[in-house]
Design an enzyme around this catalytic site. Structure first.
Site, PDB file in Angstrom:
ATOM      1  N   ASP A  91       1.712  -3.130  -0.316  1.00 27.51           N
ATOM      2  CA  ASP A  91       1.851  -4.585  -0.451  1.00 27.51           C
ATOM      3  C   ASP A  91       2.470  -4.856  -1.816  1.00 27.51           C
ATOM      4  O   ASP A  91       1.917  -4.446  -2.839  1.00 27.51           O
ATOM      5  CB  ASP A  91       0.490  -5.277  -0.330  1.00 27.51           C
ATOM      6  N   ASP A 119      -3.894  -7.677  14.165  1.00 29.18           N
ATOM      7  CA  ASP A 119      -5.119  -7.583  13.365  1.00 29.18           C
ATOM      8  C   ASP A 119      -6.307  -7.473  14.307  1.00 29.18           C
ATOM      9  O   ASP A 119      -6.464  -8.307  15.205  1.00 29.18           O
ATOM     10  CB  ASP A 119      -5.293  -8.845  12.507  1.00 29.18           C
TER      11      ASP A 119
END
Lengths: 252, 204
Positions: free
Chosen positions: A130, A11
């Protein structure tokens, strides 16, 4: 034969890797290029950089990150997060990314998948999904915006559709499994791999080396992605690869 | 100087970065005069065969490349699509003539069982030629992204990978080399291939 891929995910917030990363001997643990080089030396097969920067202003720094990483690390790089146009894709590819990952934008504007695939080739376009099991209605539901927004879209139907639109690879995160360290959602990947014929990357749930062995042996996924177990050194990639090799999984 | 041929066919940036990292000077150019004076050529390439040949033709580079390679015996390395262009023809979206620098043809990878097309990922090289400076590629994994592959006589093979069919991974015809994989994305072994090729250039 083609090796199964082990993929650490990083990230990136405003040009720096977020979340603590506990490698030994790393002076600057927040520098994407340093961390990428460390993962390369450990034997990672590919890296995914997810830009979690909230503002568009800061987002342009992602180009610089990709530029720097790809000057020092010579392996496939996928970049995702906040990509909303073919111009965004082109800039990141020119900076040295090999693949672009679309998530919320693919749901909002599915044509973007086709436009990107036409311009850069299907192999460049990864669609990230997702997924969370909707128990009440008994289906896998697609979520967007970092898992915050339920869409009511059936993930299996969505997977088929995005491949028709030109997605060259699917990065599928099980939100039910993510963070649990209880293993990958094997049933989900078994179902998906029957439906689509592009590579599938499993994500969410990795806790031990045997979780990786399980997902490779019980489903037809091409790669497995994880973040924290690699970052915190809970699983060392060389050990993981040895375990997989010993269990007969084809690994680089 | 080592020249990377610039013909708008995909990502040359990572190839340039890899040479920079190795400390090897390269120039990106589409100028015939510069290409004629080069000590070595890199033909990169991502995309489709037909349009790539059309662009080389439009830029007036086909004759130049052939002259430099065949008459001046300058080493050339074709990468991915750049390797496929070295062959005589391809059946990618129609029938297209290639540079014809290596006898052979390019066709679609047959779909077999669970094998997905394109082949995308790391595959293991089987060495096919012992007398080569690239023998270190034996049993090494390199990174592939392609749907088409070359079919050629085994005398041109340095290495192959198994993907349902035997896929030429690295090929050579005298001073002409090609890799179906991306050396600039194949980690340490990929960099070593670029370095070894550049040493051939120096030796010329």
């Amino acid at each position: 034969m083609l090796a199964k891929r082990i993929i650490p995910c990083l990230d990136v917030d405003n040009g720096r890797v977020k979340k603590g990363i506990n490698f030994v001997n790393l002076v600057d643990v927040g520098d994407p290029a340093t961390i990428a080089a460390e993962y390369e030396s450990q034997g990672a097969d590919e890296l995914v950089f997810l830009d979690i920067t909230a503002t568009n202003q800061k987002r342009s720094t992602m180009k610089g990150v990709v530029e720097r990483v790809s000057s020092q690390v010579f392996m496939p790089l996928t970049v995702g997060g906040g990509i909303k146009s073919v111009t965004d894709m082109q800039e990141l590819l020119r900076a040295g990314a090999d693949k672009i990952s679309l998530n919320s934008a693919a749901v909002a504007t599915p044509e973007l998948i086709t436009e990107g695939a036409k311009k850069f080739g299907n192999q460049c376009i990864v669609v990230a999904i997702d997924v969370k099991r909707n128990a009440a209605k008994d289906y896998y539901e697609v979520y967007t915006h970092g898992g915050k927004t339920a869409t009511g879209i059936d993930a299996l139907e969505w997977a088929k559709k995005i491949v028709e639109l030109g997605a060259g690879e699917l990065l599928v995160t099980s939100m039910d499994k993510d963070g649990t360290k209880s293993g990958f959602d094997i049933e989900l990947y078994q179902k998906l791999s029957i439906l689509v014929d592009v590579p599938i990357i499993a994500s969410g749930g990795a806790g031990t080396s045997s979780d990786f062995a399980d997902v490779f042996q019980k489903s037809a996924v091409d790669g497995a992605l994880a973040a924290s177990v690699f970052h915190y050194g809970e699983i060392a990639i060389p050990d993981l690869k040895k375990t997989l090799r010993d269990q007969g999984v084809n690994i680089r | 100087m080592l020249s990377i041929i610039d013909y708008d066919a995909g990502n040359t940036f990572n190839v340039i970065k890899a040479f920079k990292h190795l400390g090897i000077e390269v120039q990106l150019t589409d100028e015939p005069e510069k290409i004629m004076k080069s000590s070595g050529l890199i033909l990169p390439g991502v995309g489709a065969f037909g349009p790539a040949m059309a662009t080389l033709e439009k830029k007036g580079l086909i004759g130049v490349i052939k002259k430099v390679v065949l008459d001046n015996k300058i080493p050339l390395l074709g990468i991915c699509l750049g390797m496929q262009l070295l062959f005589e023809k391809s059946s990618e979206y129609g029938s297209h003539e290639g540079l014809g620098l290596i006898p052979g043809e390019v066709g679609l990878i047959p779909e077999k069982g669970d094998l997905k097309v394109p082949q995308m990922g790391w595959n293991e090289n089987q060495l096919k030629k012992n007398e080569t400076d690239f023998a270190f590629i034996a049993d090494e994994y390199t990174y592939f992204v392609h749907s088409y592959y070359a079919v050629c006589d085994k005398q041109y093979l340095i290495s192959t990978v198994d993907y349902g069919v035997e896929i030429p991974a690295m090929v050579q015809n005298k001073n002409i080399f090609g890799t179906q994989f991306h050396p600039e994305k194949s980690g340490a072994v990929g960099l070593k291939i670029l370095k070894t090729f550049s040493e051939k250039v120096v030796r010329q």
